[in-house]
Design a protein around this motif. Structure first.
Motif, PDB file in Angstrom:
ATOM      1  N   MET A 138       0.372  14.699   7.843  1.00  0.00           N
ATOM      2  CA  MET A 138       0.518  13.210   7.576  1.00  0.00           C
ATOM      3  C   MET A 138       0.564  12.949   5.988  1.00  0.00           C
ATOM      4  N   ASN A 139       1.614  12.236   5.573  1.00  0.00           N
ATOM      5  CA  ASN A 139       1.760  11.899   4.115  1.00  0.00           C
ATOM      6  C   ASN A 139       0.808  10.611   3.886  1.00  0.00           C
ATOM      7  N   LYS A 140       0.052  10.478   2.779  1.00  0.00           N
ATOM      8  CA  LYS A 140      -0.798   9.714   2.259  1.00  0.00           C
ATOM      9  C   LYS A 140       0.123   8.974   1.041  1.00  0.00           C
ATOM     10  N   VAL A 141       0.287   7.671   1.106  1.00  0.00           N
ATOM     11  CA  VAL A 141       1.013   6.926   0.425  1.00  0.00           C
ATOM     12  C   VAL A 141       0.410   5.786  -0.278  1.00  0.00           C
ATOM     13  N   THR A 193       4.697   9.896   8.643  1.00  0.00           N
ATOM     14  CA  THR A 193       5.250  11.284   8.608  1.00  0.00           C
ATOM     15  C   THR A 193       6.524  11.123   7.961  1.00  0.00           C
ATOM     16  N   LEU A 194       7.151  10.115   7.622  1.00  0.00           N
ATOM     17  CA  LEU A 194       8.264   9.935   6.797  1.00  0.00           C
ATOM     18  C   LEU A 194       8.202  10.623   5.421  1.00  0.00           C
ATOM     19  N   ASP A 195       9.501  11.228   4.823  1.00  0.00           N
ATOM     20  CA  ASP A 195       9.431  11.748   3.611  1.00  0.00           C
ATOM     21  C   ASP A 195       9.388  10.593   2.601  1.00  0.00           C
ATOM     22  N   ALA A 196       9.288  11.158   1.328  1.00  0.00           N
ATOM     23  CA  ALA A 196       9.334   9.918   0.075  1.00  0.00           C
ATOM     24  C   ALA A 196      10.590   9.045   0.267  1.00  0.00           C
ATOM     25  N   GLN A 219       1.512   3.859   9.236  1.00  0.00           N
ATOM     26  CA  GLN A 219       0.318   3.279   9.712  1.00  0.00           C
ATOM     27  C   GLN A 219      -0.278   2.661   8.280  1.00  0.00           C
ATOM     28  N   LEU A 220      -0.392   1.406   8.228  1.00  0.00           N
ATOM     29  CA  LEU A 220      -1.145   0.605   7.228  1.00  0.00           C
ATOM     30  C   LEU A 220      -2.520   0.870   7.437  1.00  0.00           C
ATOM     31  N   ILE A 221      -3.244   1.614   6.447  1.00  0.00           N
ATOM     32  CA  ILE A 221      -4.597   2.186   6.527  1.00  0.00           C
ATOM     33  C   ILE A 221      -5.493   0.862   5.794  1.00  0.00           C
TER      34      ILE A 221
END
Length: 166
Positions: free
Chosen positions: A1-4, A64-67, A33-35
């Protein structure tokens, strides 16, 4: 999971509403997902010329998306809210959604620079990031709190809590 971490800004057509609408749209993106969302801040426009004040915030997403796919999704939201991209950098806008941090990655492509190249010097980026994570570090290990402490607080003010409800 990517953290953005993303930055949100608007200074046209009811800016706080533009941010609330963008937040609602982000919630609908598959595989994202908006955290959390920071409080909203008012800020003086940066750059040459006269512009209306901005409303700014930051949000934390897991995806899960790339940048570049995240960038595509954010630019589609901007376009859907009337953002017009032109050659001028310092112009008013209905919505500006920037990827500020993507995991602990450094990304440098023609379309995307992460960390955001001017985030270190902008109080309207640093304060909302700090609100989301008081211990946040940039990929080079620099503390967001230390950067904010070294940045002028001029031209930044908190907005009432009722402006942040999405």
């Amino acid at each position: 999971m990517n953290k953005v971490y993303i930055g949100l800004g608007s200074n046209l057509k009811t800016p706080a509403q533009q941010l609330r609408q963008a937040i609602a749209s982000i919630r609908l993106i598959p595989n994202m997902q908006l955290i959390a969302v920071s409080p909203f801040y008012g800020s003086s426009a940066v750059g040459p010329g006269q512009q209306p004040d901005y409303v700014n915030a930051a949000a934390l997403l897991h995806t899960t998306l790339d940048a570049h796919s995240v960038l595509d999704e954010l630019q589609a939201i901007e376009q859907g809210q009337g953002r017009i991209r032109g050659p001028e950098q310092w112009v008013p806008r209905t919505l500006d959604l920037d990827i500020l941090l993507f995991n602990n990655d450094v990304i440098s492509t023609q379309r995307l620079q992460v960390p955001h190249p001017r985030a270190r010097e902008r109080n309207f980026v640093l304060q909302p990031l700090l609100d989301l994570n008081a211990a946040l570090l940039l990929p080079d290990g620099t503390s967001v709190a230390a950067l904010l402490a070294a940045t002028s607080k001029q031209g930044l003010w908190p907005l009432p809590d009722d402006t942040t409800e999405a």
